[in-house]
Every structure is written in structure tokens, then in C-alpha cells.
Design a protein around this motif. Structure first.
Motif, PDB file in Angstrom:
ATOM      1  N   GLU A 113      12.483 -30.818  27.044  1.00  0.00           N
ATOM      2  CA  GLU A 113      11.889 -29.782  27.791  1.00  0.00           C
ATOM      3  C   GLU A 113      11.093 -30.681  28.782  1.00  0.00           C
ATOM      4  O   GLU A 113      10.484 -31.966  28.642  1.00  0.00           O
ATOM      5  CB  GLU A 113      10.854 -29.195  26.584  1.00  0.00           C
ATOM      6  N   PRO A 114      10.606 -30.314  29.921  1.00  0.00           N
ATOM      7  CA  PRO A 114       9.554 -30.758  30.837  1.00  0.00           C
ATOM      8  C   PRO A 114       8.137 -30.405  30.326  1.00  0.00           C
ATOM      9  O   PRO A 114       8.001 -29.751  29.598  1.00  0.00           O
ATOM     10  CB  PRO A 114      10.124 -29.971  32.094  1.00  0.00           C
ATOM     11  N   ASP A 115       7.484 -31.379  31.126  1.00  0.00           N
ATOM     12  CA  ASP A 115       5.912 -31.149  31.027  1.00  0.00           C
ATOM     13  C   ASP A 115       5.682 -31.223  29.269  1.00  0.00           C
ATOM     14  O   ASP A 115       4.777 -30.344  28.880  1.00  0.00           O
ATOM     15  CB  ASP A 115       5.453 -29.919  31.623  1.00  0.00           C
ATOM     16  N   CYS A 116       6.061 -32.145  28.794  1.00  0.00           N
ATOM     17  CA  CYS A 116       5.997 -32.450  27.194  1.00  0.00           C
ATOM     18  C   CYS A 116       4.923 -33.470  26.930  1.00  0.00           C
ATOM     19  O   CYS A 116       5.023 -34.443  27.585  1.00  0.00           O
ATOM     20  CB  CYS A 116       7.244 -32.857  26.780  1.00  0.00           C
ATOM     21  N   ALA A 117       3.810 -32.928  26.033  1.00  0.00           N
ATOM     22  CA  ALA A 117       2.708 -33.840  26.172  1.00  0.00           C
ATOM     23  C   ALA A 117       2.909 -34.881  25.200  1.00  0.00           C
ATOM     24  O   ALA A 117       2.671 -36.119  25.425  1.00  0.00           O
ATOM     25  CB  ALA A 117       1.656 -33.185  25.391  1.00  0.00           C
ATOM     26  N   ILE A 118       4.069 -34.878  24.434  1.00  0.00           N
ATOM     27  CA  ILE A 118       4.591 -35.963  23.458  1.00  0.00           C
ATOM     28  C   ILE A 118       5.309 -37.138  24.281  1.00  0.00           C
ATOM     29  O   ILE A 118       5.055 -38.169  24.307  1.00  0.00           O
ATOM     30  CB  ILE A 118       5.432 -35.463  22.289  1.00  0.00           C
ATOM     31  N   LYS A 119       6.208 -36.617  25.184  1.00  0.00           N
ATOM     32  CA  LYS A 119       6.860 -37.597  25.967  1.00  0.00           C
ATOM     33  C   LYS A 119       5.876 -38.323  26.940  1.00  0.00           C
ATOM     34  O   LYS A 119       6.311 -39.474  27.195  1.00  0.00           O
ATOM     35  CB  LYS A 119       8.072 -36.695  26.772  1.00  0.00           C
ATOM     36  N   GLU A 120       4.839 -37.474  27.559  1.00  0.00           N
ATOM     37  CA  GLU A 120       3.912 -38.282  28.263  1.00  0.00           C
ATOM     38  C   GLU A 120       3.403 -39.296  27.685  1.00  0.00           C
ATOM     39  O   GLU A 120       2.612 -40.296  28.387  1.00  0.00           O
ATOM     40  CB  GLU A 120       3.002 -37.136  28.850  1.00  0.00           C
ATOM     41  N   GLN A 121       3.109 -39.382  26.289  1.00  0.00           N
ATOM     42  CA  GLN A 121       2.347 -40.520  25.624  1.00  0.00           C
ATOM     43  C   GLN A 121       3.328 -41.707  25.188  1.00  0.00           C
ATOM     44  O   GLN A 121       2.997 -42.468  24.575  1.00  0.00           O
ATOM     45  CB  GLN A 121       1.857 -39.935  24.080  1.00  0.00           C
ATOM     46  N   GLY A 171       5.175 -45.158  25.238  1.00  0.00           N
ATOM     47  CA  GLY A 171       4.672 -46.272  25.787  1.00  0.00           C
ATOM     48  C   GLY A 171       3.152 -46.478  25.677  1.00  0.00           C
ATOM     49  O   GLY A 171       2.735 -47.397  26.091  1.00  0.00           O
ATOM     50  N   GLU A 172       2.449 -45.264  25.349  1.00  0.00           N
ATOM     51  CA  GLU A 172       1.037 -45.233  25.226  1.00  0.00           C
ATOM     52  C   GLU A 172       0.474 -45.237  23.908  1.00  0.00           C
ATOM     53  O   GLU A 172       0.578 -45.815  23.232  1.00  0.00           O
ATOM     54  CB  GLU A 172       0.391 -44.145  26.130  1.00  0.00           C
ATOM     55  N   ALA A 173       0.261 -43.834  23.421  1.00  0.00           N
ATOM     56  CA  ALA A 173      -0.342 -43.873  22.059  1.00  0.00           C
ATOM     57  C   ALA A 173       1.090 -43.425  21.285  1.00  0.00           C
ATOM     58  O   ALA A 173       0.893 -43.651  20.093  1.00  0.00           O
ATOM     59  CB  ALA A 173      -0.791 -42.363  22.015  1.00  0.00           C
ATOM     60  N   ILE A 174       2.044 -43.321  21.809  1.00  0.00           N
ATOM     61  CA  ILE A 174       3.367 -43.087  20.782  1.00  0.00           C
ATOM     62  C   ILE A 174       4.130 -44.587  21.382  1.00  0.00           C
ATOM     63  O   ILE A 174       4.794 -44.701  22.405  1.00  0.00           O
ATOM     64  CB  ILE A 174       4.103 -41.801  21.147  1.00  0.00           C
TER      65      ILE A 174
END
Length: 291
Positions: A257-265, A267-270
Motif C-alpha cells: 500500500e502507498p502512504d504507509c506509516a510503517i514503511k515510512e519508518q 530505517g528509522e524507528a523500524i
């Protein structure tokens, strides 16, 4: 009737710890008829049949707070998941499977990395940092050298803890180091096949202090999660929690899915390694569902 807790079950006999001592009991036939299997850790009520020889009848199994499948134990407060830094090498895929089962049961979790003295390059420190960042307490130990044993002992206070992990990682050795009087069986790692001998043949509840028990259990080399719905998997990755329900699409499973908050993290929080194992496990569970 006497209240008690099942310490172990062998050959149809159950050993029940009560205020009057440990009784050897047979379970009533009604449990078999109703498809109920008494489990180590069960809170039970028994009738005394022979006080002199500590014999009794297991009459009532009280409601369980939780129940693990492998190892099969109930009413556990905490999972102590033990892996070795070396001999055998750490299998993080397997570690994540243990974590998911413990998370599903809403247990407190402690990760123990044992045999750190054998890892001359200190590679275990990377794994310890990975899981601490994900939100887990990690204790690094050496049963042989006495490293981390006091920290482990404190983590077990006033808990019913299940020790789980693959064979050969030193679960029994750690317990013996923390509580020398127990003298649990231990075995040497097989250098040829890099697997430990299964020194613990059955799950057993062991009293270590007045308010503390541990479960020593057989080691496992694989764990199946096919009872977990694929769409629930995301809730059992602890580092995902702050970002769930922040995705653009309702029902996002954080794969395509696009605009996914998990994928945005990532390399950062995840950590990307944990996310990749999430994807692998999600596909595994989806394949199980389809089949």
C-alpha cells in the motif's frame, strides 16, 4: 479439596504442588471425555486419596489466564527466550517466531543471549541492539563464566517464567547458574550437527523462590504460527505499535500500500531486518490461509 498447581505430567500422572506438599494424581476421566488436557502451570483442585503416600485425584482445572502451544504450559507471566551467541549461531527468524507467540499471549518478554564468551568478535552486540531498539529487554550472559547471572536472577523474581529457545543454547545451564541447588540436566552441543541434545524431556514447573517458578522445557528448531491470522501479525511487532492506524488506507497491512506509516519508518524507528521478516511471515500466513 486442596488448591494447587501442576508442576509436571508424566505417563498420565500429574504432580501437584499444594500447601501440604506435592501429590501424585490421576486426572478424572471426564477431562478426556470433554477433550480437556491438564497442562503444566494449571491451577487445579485435588482430592486427597492417600495422605501417607501423597496420592490424590485431579478433580477441577480452574480457568487459564493464557496457554502456550509449544511448550505447552499455562498461566505464565513471562517468557524468557534464550538464544546463543555462538554454538549454535543465532537464528533471528526463529527468535522472531518465539517473540510472536509470546506477544500473542500478552506475556512479559525477556531475551537472553547466552554464550557471549564464545563470540570473540562480539557480533551478538548487534542483535542485542536490534531487539532493545524494538522495545525488548535483553540480557547478555555466559553461564560458564557467570556473566549476567545476577541480572537474570532479578528478572525472574515474583514471576512464573517459561524458558524457551532452541536446543543447545544453554537454558538449563543458565538456570543452574542462577539457582545452583536445582541441578537440572544439561548436555553438550553436538559439533557434528550443531544441535543440542534434548536434555529436558518434558515441560516442568520448578519453584525457585517462595513466589517464583520457572518452566524448563524441551528445545525446538522450528515454530509454526498458522493459528495467527495474517492481518493480526502487525500487532505483535512491538516497534510497529506507535505507527499503526496512521496509514492513509484503512486495513493497511504495510506491504504494497502507498502512504504507509510503517514503511515510512523503515530505517528509522523500524529496523529493515525486522520489517523484512514481517513481510516473510505475512506471506507465510497468507499462503496458509489460502490453502
Amino acid at each position: 479439596m486442596l488448591d494447587g498447581v501442576i508442576l509436571k505430567g508424566i505417563g498420565g500422572f500429574y504432580y501437584i504442588d499444594t500447601v501440604q506438599g506435592v501429590y501424585e494424581c490421576r486426572a478424572r476421566g471426564i477431562f478426556r471425555k470433554e477433550g480437556i488436557r491438564p497442562t503444566v502451570g494449571d491451577s487445579v483442585q485435588i482430592s486427597v486419596l492417600d495422605e501417607a503416600n501423597k496420592k490424590g485425584s485431579l478433580d477441577v482445572i480452574l480457568p487459564r489466564r493464557n496457554e502456550l502451544i509449544r511448550p505447552r504450559v499455562s498461566n505464565i507471566d513471562q517468557a524468557v527466550i534464550v538464544f546463543a551467541a555462538k554454538s549454535p549461531n543465532m537464528n533471528l527468524d526463529l527468535l522472531d517466531r518465539f517473540l510472536l507467540l509470546a506477544e500473542e499471549q500478552e506475556l512479559d518478554i525477556v531475551i537472553v543471549i547466552n554464550k557471549i564468551d564464545r563470540d570473540k568478535q562480539n557480533k551478538y552486540e548487534d542483535a542485542a541492539a536490534l531487539y532493545r531498539a524494538a522495545g525488548y529487554p535483553v540480557i547478555c550472559t555466559s553461564a560458564e563464566k557467570g556473566i549476567g547471572i545476577e541480572e537474570l536472577r532479578k528478572a525472574l523474581e515474583n514471576k512464573i517464567s517459561v524458558f524457551a529457545g532452541p536446543s543447545g543454547v544453554g537454558k538449563s545451564s543458565l538456570i543452574n547458574a542462577a539457582f545452583p541447588g536445582l541441578e537440572l540436566n544439561t548436555g553438550e552441543i553436538s559439533e557434528k550437527i550443531q544441535r543440542g541434545r534434548h536434555t529436558t524431556r518434558h515441560a516442568e514447573l520448578i519453584r525457585i523462590t517462595e513466589q517464583s517458578y520457572i518452566v524448563d522445557s524441551p528445545g525446538f528448531t522450528s515454530l509454526f504460527l498458522n493459528h495467527i491470522p495474517s492481518d493480526k501479525l502487525q500487532y505483535y511487532f512491538r516497534e510497529f505499535q506507535p505507527f499503526l492506524h496512521k496509514c492513509y488506507y484503512n486495513g493497511c497491512v504495510h506491504i504494497n500500500e502507498p502512504d504507509c506509516a510503517i514503511k515510512e519508518q523503515i530505517g528509522e524507528a523500524i529496523d529493515s531486518r525486522r520489517y523484512e521478516r514481517y513481510k516473510m511471515l505475512y506471506e507465510e500466513l497468507e499462503n496458509e490461509r489460502r490453502n
